[in-house]
Design an enzyme around this catalytic site. Structure first.
Site, PDB file in Angstrom:
ATOM      1  N   HIS A  44       0.685 -11.840   1.523  1.00  9.24           N
ATOM      2  CA  HIS A  44      -0.191 -10.910   1.045  1.00  9.24           C
ATOM      3  C   HIS A  44      -0.967 -11.890  -0.120  1.00  9.24           C
ATOM      4  O   HIS A  44      -2.044 -11.802  -0.515  1.00  9.24           O
ATOM      5  CB  HIS A  44       0.198  -9.648   0.346  1.00  9.24           C
ATOM      6  CG  HIS A  44      -0.596  -8.587   0.119  1.00  9.24           C
ATOM      7  ND1 HIS A  44      -0.292  -7.548   0.199  1.00  9.24           N
ATOM      8  CD2 HIS A  44      -1.892  -8.755   0.205  1.00  9.24           C
ATOM      9  CE1 HIS A  44      -1.392  -6.456   0.068  1.00  9.24           C
ATOM     10  NE2 HIS A  44      -2.418  -7.544  -0.067  1.00  9.24           N
ATOM     11  N   TYR A  85       0.908  -1.045   0.066  1.00 14.17           N
ATOM     12  CA  TYR A  85      -0.040  -0.001  -0.100  1.00 14.17           C
ATOM     13  C   TYR A  85       0.817   1.359   0.056  1.00 14.17           C
ATOM     14  O   TYR A  85       0.423   2.288  -0.162  1.00 14.17           O
ATOM     15  CB  TYR A  85      -0.827   0.105   1.132  1.00 14.17           C
ATOM     16  CG  TYR A  85      -1.893  -1.093   1.328  1.00 14.17           C
ATOM     17  CD1 TYR A  85      -2.139  -1.897   0.261  1.00 14.17           C
ATOM     18  CD2 TYR A  85      -2.489  -1.296   2.519  1.00 14.17           C
ATOM     19  CE1 TYR A  85      -3.165  -3.087   0.341  1.00 14.17           C
ATOM     20  CE2 TYR A  85      -3.446  -2.136   2.592  1.00 14.17           C
ATOM     21  CZ  TYR A  85      -3.744  -3.112   1.611  1.00 14.17           C
ATOM     22  OH  TYR A  85      -4.616  -4.382   1.823  1.00 14.17           O
TER      23      TYR A  85
END
Length: 292
Positions: A122, A55
């Site tokens: 992830h 992010y």
């Protein structure tokens, strides 16, 4: 995070805050200042904060959490890296042991902590066996750099193989009124005692109500908006299944945070749940892997 529990003991407080869209330019904004947002979250009982290396905002999260670290469960993810083009669909997965050891050091530094409460892979890797990844993550836990291991964007087989190497605390996948493919893995993670962390519980805000007005009808009945009903549906589905599920609706707005909080304790009756659940299956469409 103090104490022995990773999750809040109060079931009603089991709703987190997804931070994918948190950015640096909002400091000083009355509604979107990151520090004010985080304080408002903690004050309202939201203590699970979820971000990721990909992010690009771990440093912002670390700054905004100054003074709150001992009151929250801090979660981040590693393993997805953008390509040189910077395009949304230009990304790759690295989940080898060396990446695990390198990634944690960067996240710890950016977040300004000595340990991360919940550290996720992830996205599954097509090239690195998940046993290698999880073994390296387990070494981080042994070293005191993380408290618990999580997985995201994985298969049932991945979960079983990973859990055989080291207990997995959480699996993070999308679950919403309009996207229910994750329900296929719920029996497996329940059997293994793994928590589902449900990202995008309002389908990224896109809760289209094209089938017979189920969301809007329920919204009027309960004095909510359609997004709140969609979020309440996830909580109520979890209760129906007696499954530990922690939705993490994402927002950068204090007002939206409070709106989301209003949905977490809403009890939808059986008639409403049946109508909503039936209409949601009519709304489903094949969902590709989407990193969140």
């Amino acid at each position: 995070m103090t104490g022995d529990r990773l999750w809040p003991s109060n079931r009603a407080s089991r709703q987190g805050l997804g931070l994918m869209r948190l950015r640096d330019e909002r400091w000083g904004d009355a509604d979107r200042d990151p520090a004010h947002l985080f304080q408002a979250a903690v004050d309202s009982g939201v203590t699970i904060f979820d971000t990721a290396e990909m992010y690009g905002n771990e440093e912002v999260v670390g700054r905004a959490l100054s003074g709150l670290h001992d009151q929250v469960t801090l979660c981040t993810k590693f393993g997805v890296y953008r390509g040189a083009s910077g395009d949304f669909d230009d990304w790759n997965v690295r989940a080898d042991a060396d990446t695990v050891r390198t990634a944690i050091e960067g996240s710890l530094q950016r977040l300004g902590v000595e340990a991360i409460d919940l550290y996720y892979l992830h996205h599954r890797s097509d090239t690195t066996p998940i046993e290698e990844t999880v073994s390296a993550m387990a070494e981080l836990r042994q070293a005191g750099k993380i408290r618990a291991l999580g997985l995201s964007n994985v298969t049932v087989d991945d979960i079983k193989r990973a859990h055989a190497v080291h207990p997995i605390e959480a699996v993070q996948e999308a679950w919403s009124w309009g996207r229910r493919d994750v329900e296929a893995i719920l029996p497996v993670i329940q059997e293994l005692g793994i928590t589902l962390v449900a990202h995008s519980p309002m389908n990224h805000g896109d809760v289209q109500d094209s089938t017979p007005g189920a969301l809007s009808v329920a919204a009027e009945r309960y004095g909510l908006n359609s997004n709140q009903v969609a979020l309440a549906w996830v909580h109520n589905q979890a209760r129906r299944r007696d499954q530990l599920v922690i939705p993490i609706p994402g927002t950068t707005s204090i007002q939206h945070l409070l709106d989301n909080n209003a949905a977490r304790d809403v009890l939808l009756d059986d008639d409403s749940m049946n109508v909503l659940s039936t209409s949601s299956t009519q709304q489903l469409h094949p969902a590709g892997r989407k990193r969140s």
